[in-house]
Design a protein around this motif. Structure first.
Motif, PDB file in Angstrom:
ATOM      1  N   LEU A 115       0.856  -1.173   0.000  1.00 21.66           N
ATOM      2  CA  LEU A 115       0.000   0.000   0.000  1.00 21.66           C
ATOM      3  C   LEU A 115       0.898   1.230   0.000  1.00 21.66           C
ATOM      4  CD1 LEU A 115      -2.632  -1.049   2.696  1.00 21.66           C
ATOM      5  CD2 LEU A 115      -2.791  -1.294   0.214  1.00 21.66           C
ATOM      6  N   SER A 116       0.570   2.221  -0.827  1.00 19.85           N
ATOM      7  CA  SER A 116       1.485   3.356  -0.942  1.00 19.85           C
ATOM      8  C   SER A 116       0.764   4.594  -1.442  1.00 19.85           C
ATOM      9  CB  SER A 116       2.641   3.023  -1.892  1.00 19.85           C
ATOM     10  OG  SER A 116       2.163   2.603  -3.152  1.00 19.85           O
ATOM     11  N   MET A 117       1.387   5.743  -1.204  1.00 20.69           N
ATOM     12  CA  MET A 117       0.902   7.022  -1.728  1.00 20.69           C
ATOM     13  C   MET A 117       2.044   8.017  -1.625  1.00 20.69           C
ATOM     14  SD  MET A 117       0.187   9.742   0.524  1.00 20.69           S
ATOM     15  CE  MET A 117       0.633   9.984   2.246  1.00 20.69           C
ATOM     16  N   PHE A 135       9.747  18.466  -2.729  1.00 22.61           N
ATOM     17  CA  PHE A 135       9.858  17.079  -3.177  1.00 22.61           C
ATOM     18  C   PHE A 135       8.712  16.205  -2.652  1.00 22.61           C
ATOM     19  CE2 PHE A 135      11.467  12.753  -3.224  1.00 22.61           C
ATOM     20  CZ  PHE A 135      12.132  12.689  -4.435  1.00 22.61           C
ATOM     21  N   GLY A 136       8.262  16.489  -1.450  1.00 24.16           N
ATOM     22  CA  GLY A 136       7.219  15.641  -0.872  1.00 24.16           C
ATOM     23  C   GLY A 136       7.789  14.364  -0.284  1.00 24.16           C
ATOM     24  N   ARG A 137       6.918  13.377  -0.108  1.00 17.91           N
ATOM     25  CA  ARG A 137       7.355  12.129   0.521  1.00 17.91           C
ATOM     26  C   ARG A 137       6.498  10.974   0.022  1.00 17.91           C
ATOM     27  NH1 ARG A 137       3.498  14.268   3.622  1.00 17.91           N
ATOM     28  NH2 ARG A 137       2.132  12.884   4.838  1.00 17.91           N
ATOM     29  N   ILE A 138       7.064   9.777   0.100  1.00 17.82           N
ATOM     30  CA  ILE A 138       6.320   8.547  -0.151  1.00 17.82           C
ATOM     31  C   ILE A 138       5.951   7.936   1.201  1.00 17.82           C
ATOM     32  CG2 ILE A 138       6.510   6.166  -0.977  1.00 17.82           C
ATOM     33  CD1 ILE A 138       8.293   7.125  -3.200  1.00 17.82           C
ATOM     34  N   ALA A 139       4.758   7.420   1.299  1.00 19.28           N
ATOM     35  CA  ALA A 139       4.361   6.608   2.447  1.00 19.28           C
ATOM     36  C   ALA A 139       3.987   5.231   1.928  1.00 19.28           C
ATOM     37  CB  ALA A 139       3.191   7.239   3.194  1.00 19.28           C
ATOM     38  N   PHE A 140       4.382   4.198   2.642  1.00 18.71           N
ATOM     39  CA  PHE A 140       4.068   2.838   2.201  1.00 18.71           C
ATOM     40  C   PHE A 140       4.016   1.925   3.415  1.00 18.71           C
ATOM     41  CE2 PHE A 140       8.656   3.230   2.227  1.00 18.71           C
ATOM     42  CZ  PHE A 140       9.080   2.058   2.829  1.00 18.71           C
ATOM     43  N   GLY A 141       3.404   0.763   3.223  1.00 17.31           N
ATOM     44  CA  GLY A 141       3.342  -0.193   4.321  1.00 17.31           C
ATOM     45  C   GLY A 141       2.155  -1.122   4.194  1.00 17.31           C
ATOM     46  N   ARG A 142       1.641  -1.524   5.350  1.00 11.96           N
ATOM     47  CA  ARG A 142       0.539  -2.498   5.414  1.00 11.96           C
ATOM     48  C   ARG A 142      -0.659  -1.890   6.145  1.00 11.96           C
ATOM     49  NH1 ARG A 142       2.626  -6.241   1.822  1.00 11.96           N
ATOM     50  NH2 ARG A 142       4.651  -7.015   2.529  1.00 11.96           N
ATOM     51  N   GLU A 143      -1.689  -2.687   6.271  1.00  6.40           N
ATOM     52  CA  GLU A 143      -2.872  -2.265   7.014  1.00  6.40           C
ATOM     53  C   GLU A 143      -2.557  -2.245   8.509  1.00  6.40           C
ATOM     54  OE1 GLU A 143      -6.600  -2.960   5.832  1.00  6.40           O
ATOM     55  OE2 GLU A 143      -6.169  -3.707   3.820  1.00  6.40           O
ATOM     56  N   ALA A 144      -3.491  -1.720   9.295  1.00  3.27           N
ATOM     57  CA  ALA A 144      -3.288  -1.605  10.737  1.00  3.27           C
ATOM     58  C   ALA A 144      -3.021  -2.959  11.365  1.00  3.27           C
ATOM     59  CB  ALA A 144      -4.519  -0.972  11.378  1.00  3.27           C
ATOM     60  N   ASP A 145      -2.143  -2.955  12.359  1.00  3.46           N
ATOM     61  CA  ASP A 145      -1.835  -4.138  13.169  1.00  3.46           C
ATOM     62  C   ASP A 145      -1.079  -5.220  12.407  1.00  3.46           C
ATOM     63  OD1 ASP A 145      -3.172  -2.971  15.335  1.00  3.46           O
ATOM     64  OD2 ASP A 145      -5.089  -3.785  14.650  1.00  3.46           O
ATOM     65  N   MET A 172      -1.447   1.983   6.957  1.00  2.97           N
ATOM     66  CA  MET A 172      -1.290   2.567   5.632  1.00  2.97           C
ATOM     67  C   MET A 172      -2.633   2.744   4.938  1.00  2.97           C
ATOM     68  SD  MET A 172       0.926   3.882   3.694  1.00  2.97           S
ATOM     69  CE  MET A 172       0.288   4.796   2.285  1.00  2.97           C
ATOM     70  N   ARG A 173      -3.609   1.919   5.235  1.00  2.00           N
ATOM     71  CA  ARG A 173      -4.922   2.077   4.622  1.00  2.00           C
ATOM     72  C   ARG A 173      -5.528   3.423   5.018  1.00  2.00           C
ATOM     73  NH1 ARG A 173      -6.910  -0.324   0.332  1.00  2.00           N
ATOM     74  NH2 ARG A 173      -6.336  -2.374   1.155  1.00  2.00           N
ATOM     75  N   ARG A 174      -5.406   3.772   6.278  1.00  2.00           N
ATOM     76  CA  ARG A 174      -5.914   5.065   6.731  1.00  2.00           C
ATOM     77  C   ARG A 174      -5.156   6.208   6.048  1.00  2.00           C
ATOM     78  NH1 ARG A 174      -5.300   9.273  10.080  1.00  2.00           N
ATOM     79  NH2 ARG A 174      -7.110   9.959  11.295  1.00  2.00           N
ATOM     80  N   THR A 175      -3.857   6.073   5.918  1.00  2.00           N
ATOM     81  CA  THR A 175      -3.061   7.110   5.258  1.00  2.00           C
ATOM     82  C   THR A 175      -3.481   7.287   3.808  1.00  2.00           C
ATOM     83  OG1 THR A 175      -1.167   6.672   6.714  1.00  2.00           O
ATOM     84  CG2 THR A 175      -0.708   7.798   4.638  1.00  2.00           C
TER      85      THR A 175
END
Length: 302
Positions: A115-117, A135-145, A172-175
């Protein structure tokens, strides 16, 4: 990288310069590949030429595949990607909206789609010229917990070494929904009103009020699906917008000014659809959806 547009060019340039020993390349075919090989791109005044690999010339699967096309280019990007994806390939999507990860996971069950944005960038592309102040930033990862895993840790280490600003949120889903909320408000509004970022930060900004009304409809829809968004998230979004270049343009404003079809369907269109399914009124997003499509018709966008 598939999709050497504004975001794609900005991020690939940073990765290539930060990891000079890495095998970094653009995947493209046909006329687009010819053009990238011939012309390259110019990033903040610096001419850059990335190696271009055509799908028929894939030598091995990629360790990391970043897709940064427009939403309408996802299906074509999936076909371009097939020769480069294998077991364990990490896929990072920078496509707007909340739909691309599911489509990529379905197309490539052997890969690991994170998951990413991306947020906080004011990058603009005109022709082969790419420019940005933030430049901004990338966020990535998994769902909660979800427990920390090797894929997330490897990408975290790679982007750290490449000096790419990034974060790994706990949920990451919330993000992603926070970014979706922000985009739903600012992208269609900017395209309809021909409004640059500065228009949303002016005192007594009417453009900002339209944006906020659209975002509050997203919050109600997110809450109905157990995504915990609220007014504090709007304030975080407003702080993000305040850091962007006042003369900067959202991606939809760039499309509208260039006479291209916009991505309004994945923003206002998705909100209207979800509102209908959940029984939640979305009058502001309905107005933005039809308003942007009306401007596209008037301008003869294609």
């Amino acid at each position: 990288m598939i999709g050497l547009g504004a975001l794609g060019g900005m991020y690939l340039d940073r990765i290539a310069r930060g990891l000079p020993e890495a095998d970094v390349f653009v995947i493209a075919d046909a006329e687009r590949a010819d053009r990238l090989e011939r012309d390259g791109v110019v990033i903040n005044g610096r001419e850059v030429r990335f190696p271009v690999v055509r799908p028929g010339n894939a030598a091995e699967v990629a360790e990391l595949l970043i897709i940064a096309t427009k939403a309408g280019g996802l299906e074509a990007a999936i076909e371009l990607a097939r020769p480069f994806v294998g077991h364990g390939t990490l896929i990072l999507s920078l496509i707007n909206g909340i739909h691309s990860e599911d489509a990529l996971a379905e197309a490539f069950p052997e890969a690991d789609v994170l998951l990413s944005m991306t947020a906080g960038s004011d990058v603009v592309r005109r022709g082969n010229d790419i420019s940005y102040e933030n430049f901004g930033r990338i966020a990535f990862g998994r769902e909660a917990d979800a427990p920390a895993d090797d894929a997330v840790q490897r990408l975290d280490a790679l982007l750290t070494e490449a000096d790419v600003p990034h974060e790994v949120p706990a949920d990451m889903r919330r993000t992603m929904w926070w970014k979706f909320m922000g985009n739903v408000g600012i992208n269609p509004t900017s395209a309809l009103l021909d409004a640059e970022y500065g228009a949303f930060t002016l005192p007594d900004s009417h453009a900002r009020e339209v944006m906020l009304a659209a975002q509050r409809e997203v919050i109600r829809i997110a809450n109905a699906q157990w995504v915990d968004l609220g007014e504090a998230d709007i304030q975080t979004w407003l702080r993000t917008v305040s850091t962007l270049a006042p003369r900067g343009e959202t991606s939809m404003l760039q499309d509208m000014r260039a006479g291209r079809l916009t991505e309004v369907d994945i923003f206002s269109g998705v909100v209207v659809q979800l509102g209908q399914e959940l029984g939640i009124p979305t009058p502001v997003n309905e107005m933005l959806l039809h308003g942007v499509k009306a401007r596209e018709q008037i301008l003869g966008a294609a």
